[in-house]
Design an enzyme around this catalytic site. Structure first.
Site, short mmCIF file in Angstrom:
data_model
loop_
_atom_site.label_atom_id
_atom_site.label_comp_id
_atom_site.label_asym_id
_atom_site.label_seq_id
_atom_site.Cartn_x
_atom_site.Cartn_y
_atom_site.Cartn_z
N THR A 75 -2.78 0.80 -4.30
CA THR A 75 -3.19 1.97 -3.53
C THR A 75 -4.45 2.58 -4.12
O THR A 75 -4.79 2.31 -5.27
CB THR A 75 -2.07 3.03 -3.52
OG1 THR A 75 -2.54 4.22 -2.88
CG2 THR A 75 -1.63 3.40 -4.92
N THR A 76 -5.11 3.42 -3.34
CA THR A 76 -6.28 4.11 -3.88
C THR A 76 -5.96 5.57 -4.22
O THR A 76 -6.85 6.32 -4.61
CB THR A 76 -7.44 4.12 -2.86
OG1 THR A 76 -7.01 4.84 -1.71
CG2 THR A 76 -7.84 2.73 -2.47
N ASP A 119 -0.25 5.09 1.00
CA ASP A 119 -0.55 6.05 2.08
C ASP A 119 -0.59 5.35 3.43
O ASP A 119 -1.39 4.43 3.64
CB ASP A 119 -1.88 6.75 1.81
CG ASP A 119 -1.81 7.64 0.59
OD1 ASP A 119 -1.00 8.57 0.59
OD2 ASP A 119 -2.54 7.37 -0.39
N GLY A 142 -10.08 7.77 -1.03
CA GLY A 142 -10.19 8.62 -2.22
C GLY A 142 -10.49 10.05 -1.81
O GLY A 142 -11.43 10.32 -1.07
N GLY A 143 -9.66 10.97 -2.30
CA GLY A 143 -9.78 12.36 -1.89
C GLY A 143 -11.10 13.01 -2.28
O GLY A 143 -11.71 13.75 -1.50
N HIS A 194 -10.11 18.97 -5.61
CA HIS A 194 -9.19 17.84 -5.47
C HIS A 194 -7.94 18.02 -6.34
O HIS A 194 -6.83 17.67 -5.93
CB HIS A 194 -9.90 16.52 -5.80
CG HIS A 194 -9.04 15.33 -5.52
ND1 HIS A 194 -8.43 14.59 -6.50
CD2 HIS A 194 -8.64 14.78 -4.34
CE1 HIS A 194 -7.71 13.63 -5.94
NE2 HIS A 194 -7.83 13.72 -4.64
N ASP A 204 0.87 -1.17 0.00
CA ASP A 204 0.00 0.00 0.00
C ASP A 204 0.92 1.24 0.00
O ASP A 204 2.13 1.11 0.22
CB ASP A 204 -0.87 -0.06 1.27
CG ASP A 204 -1.59 1.24 1.54
OD1 ASP A 204 -2.22 1.77 0.62
OD2 ASP A 204 -1.52 1.72 2.70
C1 XBP Z 1 -5.34 6.31 0.81
C2 XBP Z 1 -6.44 7.20 0.46
C3 XBP Z 1 -6.18 8.33 -0.40
C4 XBP Z 1 -5.37 9.42 0.21
C5 XBP Z 1 -5.54 10.69 -0.55
O1 XBP Z 1 -5.83 5.01 1.19
O2 XBP Z 1 -7.55 6.97 0.83
O3 XBP Z 1 -7.43 8.86 -0.74
O4 XBP Z 1 -5.77 9.64 1.55
O5 XBP Z 1 -5.21 10.54 -1.87
P1 XBP Z 1 -4.95 3.71 1.02
P2 XBP Z 1 -6.12 11.16 -3.04
O6 XBP Z 1 -3.68 3.92 1.81
O7 XBP Z 1 -5.78 2.63 1.66
O8 XBP Z 1 -4.70 3.46 -0.43
O9 XBP Z 1 -6.56 12.51 -2.59
O10 XBP Z 1 -5.22 11.21 -4.24
O11 XBP Z 1 -7.29 10.23 -3.22
MG MG Z 2 -2.99 3.02 3.54
#
Ligand code: XBP
Ligand code: MG
Length: 235
Positions: free
Chosen positions: A121-122, A11, A51-52, A81, A9
Protein backbone atom coordinates in the site's frame (compact mmCIF):
# COMPACT_ATOMS: atom_id res chain seq x y z
CA UNK A 1 3.43 -20.63 -12.32
CA UNK A 2 1.81 -21.79 -9.11
CA UNK A 3 0.05 -19.14 -7.02
CA UNK A 4 1.94 -18.87 -3.72
CA UNK A 5 0.98 -15.50 -2.27
CA UNK A 6 -1.81 -12.93 -2.33
CA UNK A 7 -0.72 -9.31 -2.06
CA UNK A 8 -3.50 -7.02 -0.85
CA UNK A 9 -3.68 -3.29 -1.44
CA UNK A 10 -5.31 -1.49 1.53
CA UNK A 11 -7.21 1.68 0.59
CA UNK A 12 -10.19 0.73 -1.51
CA UNK A 13 -9.30 -2.98 -1.35
CA UNK A 14 -9.29 -4.26 2.23
CA UNK A 15 -11.77 -1.51 3.05
CA UNK A 16 -13.55 1.42 1.47
CA UNK A 17 -11.36 3.89 3.33
CA UNK A 18 -11.32 6.82 0.96
CA UNK A 19 -14.32 8.67 2.36
CA UNK A 20 -12.86 8.39 5.85
CA UNK A 21 -9.57 9.75 4.45
CA UNK A 22 -11.44 12.58 2.72
CA UNK A 23 -13.34 13.59 5.85
CA UNK A 24 -10.12 13.42 7.88
CA UNK A 25 -8.43 15.80 5.43
CA UNK A 26 -11.39 18.17 5.79
CA UNK A 27 -11.23 17.95 9.62
CA UNK A 28 -7.50 18.76 9.53
CA UNK A 29 -8.03 21.74 7.22
CA UNK A 30 -10.82 23.04 9.44
CA UNK A 31 -8.78 22.65 12.64
CA UNK A 32 -5.91 24.59 11.06
CA UNK A 33 -8.29 27.39 10.04
CA UNK A 34 -8.39 26.75 6.30
CA UNK A 35 -11.74 26.84 4.53
CA UNK A 36 -10.75 24.08 2.10
CA UNK A 37 -13.45 21.43 1.70
CA UNK A 38 -12.95 18.31 -0.42
CA UNK A 39 -16.27 16.96 -1.69
CA UNK A 40 -16.56 13.54 -3.31
CA UNK A 41 -16.28 14.82 -6.89
CA UNK A 42 -13.13 16.81 -6.15
CA UNK A 43 -11.63 13.95 -4.12
CA UNK A 44 -12.15 11.58 -7.04
CA UNK A 45 -9.91 13.88 -9.12
CA UNK A 46 -7.38 14.25 -6.31
CA UNK A 47 -7.05 10.46 -6.03
CA UNK A 48 -5.02 10.63 -9.25
CA UNK A 49 -2.14 11.37 -6.87
CA UNK A 50 -1.27 8.76 -4.22
CA UNK A 51 -0.03 9.72 -0.77
CA UNK A 52 -1.79 12.20 1.46
CA UNK A 53 0.98 14.81 1.57
CA UNK A 54 1.39 14.66 -2.20
CA UNK A 55 -2.41 14.95 -2.56
CA UNK A 56 -2.54 18.16 -0.49
CA UNK A 57 0.17 19.70 -2.64
CA UNK A 58 -1.60 18.58 -5.82
CA UNK A 59 -4.80 20.24 -4.56
CA UNK A 60 -3.00 23.52 -3.90
CA UNK A 61 -1.33 23.38 -7.32
CA UNK A 62 -4.77 23.03 -8.91
CA UNK A 63 -6.61 25.62 -6.88
CA UNK A 64 -4.61 27.86 -4.62
CA UNK A 65 -1.59 29.82 -5.85
CA UNK A 66 -1.53 31.95 -2.70
CA UNK A 67 -1.19 28.97 -0.37
CA UNK A 68 1.28 27.35 -2.74
CA UNK A 69 3.66 30.27 -2.42
CA UNK A 70 3.62 30.35 1.39
CA UNK A 71 7.20 30.22 2.73
CA UNK A 72 6.15 27.65 5.36
CA UNK A 73 4.55 25.25 2.85
CA UNK A 74 7.12 22.50 3.37
CA UNK A 75 6.31 22.31 7.06
CA UNK A 76 2.61 23.13 6.74
CA UNK A 77 1.83 20.14 4.51
CA UNK A 78 3.38 17.51 6.84
CA UNK A 79 1.65 19.18 9.83
CA UNK A 80 -1.72 19.10 8.10
CA UNK A 81 -1.10 15.49 7.11
CA UNK A 82 -0.16 14.45 10.66
CA UNK A 83 -3.38 16.02 11.91
CA UNK A 84 -5.32 14.27 9.13
CA UNK A 85 -3.78 10.95 10.20
CA UNK A 86 -4.98 11.53 13.80
CA UNK A 87 -8.52 12.22 12.60
CA UNK A 88 -8.42 9.16 10.32
CA UNK A 89 -7.18 6.88 13.11
CA UNK A 90 -9.99 8.12 15.36
CA UNK A 91 -12.50 7.18 12.67
CA UNK A 92 -10.96 3.72 12.38
CA UNK A 93 -10.99 3.26 16.15
CA UNK A 94 -14.61 4.38 16.22
CA UNK A 95 -15.46 1.39 14.02
CA UNK A 96 -16.50 3.57 11.10
CA UNK A 97 -14.47 1.70 8.46
CA UNK A 98 -15.34 -2.00 8.15
CA UNK A 99 -13.60 -4.39 5.75
CA UNK A 100 -15.20 -4.80 2.33
CA UNK A 101 -17.72 -7.66 2.21
CA UNK A 102 -15.97 -10.93 1.35
CA UNK A 103 -12.47 -9.77 2.28
CA UNK A 104 -12.32 -11.41 5.71
CA UNK A 105 -13.60 -14.70 4.28
CA UNK A 106 -10.89 -14.64 1.61
CA UNK A 107 -8.20 -13.94 4.19
CA UNK A 108 -9.47 -16.81 6.38
CA UNK A 109 -9.52 -19.17 3.39
CA UNK A 110 -5.94 -18.22 2.57
CA UNK A 111 -4.90 -18.91 6.16
CA UNK A 112 -6.78 -22.24 6.27
CA UNK A 113 -5.21 -23.39 3.00
CA UNK A 114 -1.67 -22.21 3.76
CA UNK A 115 -1.62 -19.46 1.14
CA UNK A 116 0.71 -16.63 2.17
CA UNK A 117 -0.74 -13.11 2.34
CA UNK A 118 1.04 -9.76 2.29
CA UNK A 119 0.21 -6.09 1.92
CA UNK A 120 1.40 -3.48 -0.58
CA UNK A 121 0.00 0.00 0.00
CA UNK A 122 1.01 3.63 -0.26
CA UNK A 123 -0.72 4.72 2.93
CA UNK A 124 0.84 5.68 6.28
CA UNK A 125 1.96 2.64 8.39
CA UNK A 126 -0.23 3.41 11.44
CA UNK A 127 -3.31 3.47 9.17
CA UNK A 128 -2.72 -0.11 8.02
CA UNK A 129 -1.93 -1.36 11.49
CA UNK A 130 -5.04 0.22 13.01
CA UNK A 131 -7.39 -0.87 10.22
CA UNK A 132 -6.26 -4.48 10.65
CA UNK A 133 -6.28 -4.49 14.46
CA UNK A 134 -9.73 -2.89 14.71
CA UNK A 135 -11.35 -5.18 12.13
CA UNK A 136 -9.50 -8.50 12.54
CA UNK A 137 -8.04 -8.36 16.06
CA UNK A 138 -4.63 -7.66 17.55
CA UNK A 139 -3.14 -10.97 16.36
CA UNK A 140 -4.08 -10.38 12.74
CA UNK A 141 -1.03 -8.27 11.91
CA UNK A 142 0.97 -11.49 12.28
CA UNK A 143 -1.12 -13.20 9.61
CA UNK A 144 0.60 -11.09 6.96
CA UNK A 145 4.04 -12.29 5.93
CA UNK A 146 5.13 -8.79 4.93
CA UNK A 147 3.52 -5.36 5.19
CA UNK A 148 4.78 -2.94 2.54
CA UNK A 149 3.49 0.57 3.17
CA UNK A 150 4.20 4.21 2.38
CA UNK A 151 6.92 4.26 5.05
CA UNK A 152 8.96 1.49 3.42
CA UNK A 153 9.67 3.04 0.02
CA UNK A 154 10.33 6.64 -1.03
CA UNK A 155 8.30 6.47 -4.23
CA UNK A 156 4.61 5.56 -4.11
CA UNK A 157 2.26 3.88 -6.59
CA UNK A 158 1.94 3.99 -9.61
CA UNK A 159 5.68 3.32 -9.38
CA UNK A 160 6.35 -0.39 -8.67
CA UNK A 161 8.68 0.16 -5.67
CA UNK A 162 6.36 -1.13 -2.94
CA UNK A 163 5.57 -4.27 -4.96
CA UNK A 164 9.26 -4.82 -5.75
CA UNK A 165 10.02 -4.42 -2.03
CA UNK A 166 7.34 -6.95 -1.01
CA UNK A 167 8.50 -9.49 -3.63
CA UNK A 168 12.07 -9.20 -2.42
CA UNK A 169 10.97 -9.73 1.19
CA UNK A 170 8.84 -12.79 0.43
CA UNK A 171 11.38 -14.22 -2.02
CA UNK A 172 8.94 -15.06 -4.81
CA UNK A 173 8.90 -14.53 -8.54
CA UNK A 174 6.29 -11.95 -9.63
CA UNK A 175 4.32 -14.68 -11.44
CA UNK A 176 3.92 -16.63 -8.17
CA UNK A 177 1.92 -13.77 -6.64
CA UNK A 178 -1.45 -12.17 -7.29
CA UNK A 179 -2.04 -8.49 -6.51
CA UNK A 180 -5.52 -7.44 -5.39
CA UNK A 181 -6.09 -3.81 -6.30
CA UNK A 182 -8.93 -1.32 -6.75
CA UNK A 183 -7.38 1.50 -8.77
CA UNK A 184 -5.50 2.24 -11.96
CA UNK A 185 -2.52 3.53 -9.95
CA UNK A 186 -2.38 0.19 -8.11
CA UNK A 187 -2.75 -1.79 -11.33
CA UNK A 188 0.05 0.14 -13.02
CA UNK A 189 2.34 -0.33 -9.99
CA UNK A 190 1.78 -4.09 -9.76
CA UNK A 191 2.03 -4.59 -13.53
CA UNK A 192 5.30 -2.66 -13.60
CA UNK A 193 6.56 -5.23 -11.06
CA UNK A 194 5.27 -7.97 -13.44
CA UNK A 195 2.69 -9.22 -10.93
CA UNK A 196 -0.70 -10.40 -12.27
CA UNK A 197 -3.53 -8.22 -10.95
CA UNK A 198 -7.18 -8.74 -10.08
CA UNK A 199 -9.13 -5.48 -9.89
CA UNK A 200 -12.15 -5.11 -7.63
CA UNK A 201 -13.53 -1.62 -8.13
CA UNK A 202 -15.34 0.70 -5.73
CA UNK A 203 -17.32 3.93 -6.20
CA UNK A 204 -14.18 6.03 -6.49
CA UNK A 205 -12.40 3.83 -9.03
CA UNK A 206 -15.22 2.51 -11.20
CA UNK A 207 -14.69 3.52 -14.83
CA UNK A 208 -10.90 3.85 -14.64
CA UNK A 209 -8.81 2.16 -17.33
CA UNK A 210 -8.00 -1.37 -16.15
CA UNK A 211 -6.48 -2.73 -19.34
CA UNK A 212 -3.99 -5.43 -18.45
CA UNK A 213 -5.82 -6.76 -15.37
CA UNK A 214 -6.64 -10.49 -15.22
CA UNK A 215 -10.24 -9.51 -14.48
CA UNK A 216 -12.21 -6.56 -13.18
CA UNK A 217 -14.97 -7.27 -10.64
CA UNK A 218 -17.18 -5.06 -8.46
CA UNK A 219 -17.17 -7.07 -5.23
CA UNK A 220 -15.20 -9.59 -3.17
CA UNK A 221 -18.47 -11.10 -2.02
CA UNK A 222 -18.58 -14.71 -3.22
CA UNK A 223 -14.95 -14.69 -4.37
CA UNK A 224 -13.05 -17.80 -3.22
CA UNK A 225 -9.41 -18.78 -3.21
CA UNK A 226 -10.35 -21.44 -5.75
CA UNK A 227 -11.60 -18.72 -8.13
CA UNK A 228 -8.44 -16.69 -7.58
CA UNK A 229 -6.29 -19.74 -8.40
CA UNK A 230 -8.30 -20.29 -11.59
CA UNK A 231 -7.90 -16.65 -12.63
CA UNK A 232 -4.19 -16.75 -11.86
CA UNK A 233 -3.61 -19.96 -13.81
CA UNK A 234 -4.88 -18.21 -16.92
CA UNK A 235 -2.31 -15.42 -16.45
C1 XBP B 1 -3.98 5.01 -1.19
C2 XBP B 1 -3.48 6.37 -1.07
C3 XBP B 1 -3.31 6.95 0.24
C4 XBP B 1 -4.57 7.24 0.97
C5 XBP B 1 -4.32 8.22 2.07
O1 XBP B 1 -3.60 4.42 -2.45
O2 XBP B 1 -3.17 6.99 -2.05
O3 XBP B 1 -2.62 8.15 0.05
O4 XBP B 1 -5.53 7.79 0.09
O5 XBP B 1 -3.35 7.77 2.93
P1 XBP B 1 -3.44 2.86 -2.62
P2 XBP B 1 -2.20 8.75 3.48
O6 XBP B 1 -4.75 2.22 -2.25
O7 XBP B 1 -3.17 2.69 -4.09
O8 XBP B 1 -2.30 2.38 -1.78
O9 XBP B 1 -2.82 10.07 3.76
O10 XBP B 1 -1.68 8.07 4.72
O11 XBP B 1 -1.17 8.84 2.38
MG1 MG C 1 -6.16 1.24 -3.41
Amino acid sequence: MELKSLIFDVDGTLADTEDAHRLAFNDAFDLAGFNWVWDRALYKELLAVTGGKQRIRFFLEKTNDAALSRPDLDTLIPELHASKTDFFINRLKGGQVPLRPGVEKLIQQARDQGMAISIATTTTPINVETLIRVNLGDDALGWFEVIGDGGKVPVLKPEPDVYDWVLEQIGLEPGEALALEDSRNGLVAAMAANIPVLIVTNDYTQGQDFAGALACLETYDGLSLKKLRALHSGA
